[in-house]
Motif scaffolding. Structure first.
Motif, PDB file in Angstrom:
ATOM      1  N   SER A  41     -40.203  -2.637  53.253  1.00 30.37           N
ATOM      2  CA  SER A  41     -39.571  -2.938  51.931  1.00 30.37           C
ATOM      3  C   SER A  41     -39.110  -1.840  51.070  1.00 30.37           C
ATOM      4  CB  SER A  41     -40.729  -3.480  51.265  1.00 30.37           C
ATOM      5  OG  SER A  41     -41.638  -2.572  50.887  1.00 30.37           O
ATOM      6  N   VAL A  43     -37.928  -9.615  44.486  1.00 28.81           N
ATOM      7  CA  VAL A  43     -38.677 -10.336  43.379  1.00 28.81           C
ATOM      8  C   VAL A  43     -39.057  -9.313  42.355  1.00 28.81           C
ATOM      9  CG1 VAL A  43     -40.844 -11.356  43.175  1.00 28.81           C
ATOM     10  CG2 VAL A  43     -39.380 -11.878  45.332  1.00 28.81           C
ATOM     11  N   LEU A  82     -41.829  -8.042  40.071  1.00 29.34           N
ATOM     12  CA  LEU A  82     -43.129  -8.158  39.714  1.00 29.34           C
ATOM     13  C   LEU A  82     -43.892  -7.954  38.266  1.00 29.34           C
ATOM     14  CD1 LEU A  82     -44.938  -6.346  43.078  1.00 29.34           C
ATOM     15  CD2 LEU A  82     -43.905  -8.869  42.731  1.00 29.34           C
ATOM     16  N   ASP A 115     -49.778  -8.554  39.631  1.00 34.59           N
ATOM     17  CA  ASP A 115     -48.862  -9.358  40.851  1.00 34.59           C
ATOM     18  C   ASP A 115     -49.180  -8.531  42.175  1.00 34.59           C
ATOM     19  OD1 ASP A 115     -48.012 -11.586  39.423  1.00 34.59           O
ATOM     20  OD2 ASP A 115     -45.996 -10.876  39.114  1.00 34.59           O
ATOM     21  N   ALA A 163     -47.367  -8.273  45.970  1.00 31.42           N
ATOM     22  CA  ALA A 163     -46.561  -8.915  46.909  1.00 31.42           C
ATOM     23  C   ALA A 163     -46.849  -8.435  48.367  1.00 31.42           C
ATOM     24  CB  ALA A 163     -45.172  -8.065  46.562  1.00 31.42           C
ATOM     25  N   LYS A 164     -46.719  -9.289  49.150  1.00 31.76           N
ATOM     26  CA  LYS A 164     -46.719  -9.290  50.679  1.00 31.76           C
ATOM     27  C   LYS A 164     -45.406  -9.642  51.163  1.00 31.76           C
ATOM     28  CE  LYS A 164     -51.559  -9.949  51.150  1.00 31.76           C
ATOM     29  NZ  LYS A 164     -52.600 -11.027  51.523  1.00 31.76           N
ATOM     30  N   ILE A 205     -40.606 -12.307  50.380  1.00 28.84           N
ATOM     31  CA  ILE A 205     -41.785 -11.639  49.715  1.00 28.84           C
ATOM     32  C   ILE A 205     -42.730 -12.600  49.168  1.00 28.84           C
ATOM     33  CG2 ILE A 205     -42.424 -10.051  47.965  1.00 28.84           C
ATOM     34  CD1 ILE A 205     -40.759  -8.549  49.952  1.00 28.84           C
ATOM     35  N   ARG A 206     -43.796 -12.752  49.364  1.00 31.26           N
ATOM     36  CA  ARG A 206     -44.860 -13.664  48.865  1.00 31.26           C
ATOM     37  C   ARG A 206     -45.590 -12.895  47.848  1.00 31.26           C
ATOM     38  NH1 ARG A 206     -48.932 -15.678  52.944  1.00 31.26           N
ATOM     39  NH2 ARG A 206     -47.286 -16.725  53.651  1.00 31.26           N
ATOM     40  N   VAL A 207     -45.683 -13.536  46.464  1.00 27.73           N
ATOM     41  CA  VAL A 207     -46.498 -12.923  45.353  1.00 27.73           C
ATOM     42  C   VAL A 207     -47.544 -13.767  44.892  1.00 27.73           C
ATOM     43  CG1 VAL A 207     -46.095 -12.368  42.983  1.00 27.73           C
ATOM     44  CG2 VAL A 207     -44.533 -12.059  44.500  1.00 27.73           C
TER      45      VAL A 207
END
Lengths: 180, 393
Positions: B246, B286, B288, B292, B294-295, B303-305
């Protein structure tokens, strides 16, 4: 390698003092392991037994008039722990304790350990190359192998060995006979 | 007189005898002792095994036993402190919210002491790292090292020693950007202050590459492993963290990043704002907000938040491990880096057990294992150079 004594053990002491306990550990741990190993014939067990003995002696804060008092206590503790281990592990019953040969062998091991520690003390006082030559010789290496190991000429090794022996003879007097 | 005592006395006298400084009584004692044939024959055989025994003596590694003894010293010290204040003791271990904790579990006869002794091979991490300068020199940074100053080729001064490595800001710089790398091994941690004033805490088994002075319009650093950032604000110069998966763009903010090779890349924002995106997909960006997490999802470059309590992800830099329903696998991953041990599972399903706890990072790992075992879910055993993790029967 043995550390040099700081002198704090020259007067009466208590083993619960951390400084004292550390010095006792540095001075006597290795030889006690050799002693324990000669009874249980298992390096790891010997190490564990002696480690526990040192911790217990520290916890018990034993009053010692001199190093001799401490040594007697230490050898006694370790001897008993070793015999207990043998009993537990090999179901050797009380006969062990009454076995005169074993008692005698233990006596001899104490004496051997003490004399060998004294000799090692002197070996460790030698200048580095001389010390290494002597230690490798004790390991059973030939002059040629020692020369290769230390990256020196064989003749140089021989000179170092000669010098080392002279120094040891001066320092060890008749004890020197034991390492000839 | 006990047998051992007389033997020790004989040994002492014998040494003196051989040195030639024995008293008459001692000489008499020795001579009497030597009259015994078995003692005499022992002396004759003495040399046979002597060299072998001396080698065992000389080559013995004392470090494990020395650590065990020091551990006892340390425990004694702690015990004295805790006894004086139960409140302190209580704050050391706060296990929260689990109905499954049996502090009086009758089936666990293993005492905490035994547990600590069993794992005393593994000591908590401490300040250590290796700094590689731009000309390839490696400088070992150790706990309690004396403070000194060195200069990079461009004149940037680096303060070494103490707990923090820091770079001094140079007013005007141009030319080539020089990079340094700080590498923290397992069992270590280290923090540093970059030339722009950004503070970074590096966790065990982590590596950060960064310019000694920032030239140009951005401030870009490269991370592998885990770090906590407090980025100095500078609207003109974006701060950018690159990891394996990332890219995080920052203006001035505090956040934690976990970017270990082969593990999920997790960024947790504490303050301020950051933009994060997958390395290979600009459209995945994304923004944040504080709280938050983020993965980075590798498969689809997304990106999952999630919202999280950030404390659980940043506590390591403040000397704690804080877990809230954290899986055993994630806990052990972290502990194994800090205490430097390898582990294996006796039964695999135990790795998904979850725990909630707050533990001191500088405590012995034995204490931590002991506390986890008290939940009744898991047991630990030391086997060779591995920790074996078992389900509780």
């Amino acid at each position: 390698m043995q550390k040099l004594p700081s002198g704090i053990l020259n007067k009466p002491f208590k083993t619960g003092n951390k400084k004292i306990a550390s010095e006792l550990f540095e001075m006597y741990f290795s030889r006690t392991c050799v002693f324990a190993n000669s009874i249980v014939n298992d390096h790891q067990q010997a190490y564990d037994i002696v480690q526990e003995a040192f911790i217990n002696i520290w916890k018990k804060n034993i009053e010692c008039k001199s190093v001799i008092t401490f040594k007697v206590y230490l050898y006694n503790t370790v001897r008993n722990a070793c015999l207990n281990y043998l009993q537990r592990e090999f179901k050797q019953t009380t006969e062990v304790k009454e076995n005169l040969n074993l008692e005698e062998a233990i006596d001899h091991m104490i004496i051997a350990t003490e004399i060998e520690s004294e000799i090692l003390k002197h070996i460790n006082l030698l200048p580095e190359t001389r010390r290494n030559v002597i230690l490798l010789k004790l390991k059973g290496l030939t002059m040629k192998e020692i020369a290769k190991e230390l990256n020196l000429a064989v003749n140089t090794v021989k000179t170092h060995r000669k010098l080392a022996h002279k120094q040891l003879k001066d320092g060890l007097k008749d004890l020197y006979l034991f390492i000839l | 007189m006990t047998r051992i005592k007389s033997t020790v006395l004989i040994a002492e006298s014998l040494k003196k005898y051989l040195y030639g400084n024995c008293t008459e009584e001692e000489t008499a004692m020795i001579e009497k002792w030597l009259e015994n044939p078995s003692n005499k024959s022992f002396f004759k055989k003495f040399k046979n095994d002597s060299a072998h025994r001396m080698m065992i003596h000389q080559d013995l590694d004392l470090s494990i036993a020395r650590n065990a003894l020091r551990n006892e010293f340390e425990k004694d010290r702690k015990f004295r402190i805790y006894r004086s204040s139960w409140l302190v003791a209580a704050s050391v271990i706060i296990l929260m919210g689990l109905g499954t904790i049996f502090f009086l579990n009758k089936e666990t006869p293993i005492s905490q002491e035994k547990y600590i002794a069993a794992f005393n091979l593994y000591v908590p991490g401490e300040n250590k790292a290796v700094l590689s300068t731009s000309d390839g020199n490696k400088i070992v940074l150790e706990k309690d090292a004396p403070e000194k100053m060195i200069a990079e080729k461009d004149g940037t001064r680096i303060n070494i020693g103490g707990d923090v490595l820091s770079y001094e800001n140079q007013a005007e710089l141009s030319g080539v950007m020089l990079y340094n790398t700080m590498e923290v091994p397992r069992n270590g941690e280290h923090s540093l202050v970059l030339s722009d004033g950004t503070k970074i805490w590096l966790n065990s088994e982590s590596k950060l590459r960064y310019p000694v002075s920032f030239i140009g319009n951005t401030r870009e650093v490269y991370l592998e492993g885990e770090a906590y950032f407090e980025v100095a604000h500078n609207a003109q110069k974006k701060f950018i963290v690159h990891t394996e998966k990332s890219i995080v763009e920052v203006k001035g903010t505090s956040f934690n990043m976990q970017a270990y090779k082969g593990e999920t890349n997790i960024t947790t924002l504490v303050e301020g704002s950051v933009d994060i995106r997958h390395k290979y997909d600009e459209r995945s960006t994304v923004s944040l907000k504080p709280g938050d997490q983020a993965k980075v999802i590798s498969v689809n470059h997304k990106i999952r938040v999630n919202k999280v309590e950030t404390l659980y992800y940043t506590s390591w830099k403040d000397g704690y491990f804080a877990y809230k329903e954290t899986s055993l696998e994630n806990i052990l991953k972290q502990l194994s880096r800090w205490y430097d041990f390898n582990y294996k599972y006796d039964t695999d399903d135990v790795m998904n057990e979850v725990f909630t706890a707050r533990l001191k990072r500088y405590n012995s790992v034995g204490e931590i294992f002991y506390i986890l075992e008290q939940t009744g879910k898991v047991r630990f055993r030391s086997e060779g150079n591995k920790v074996v993790v078992m389900a509780k029967e």
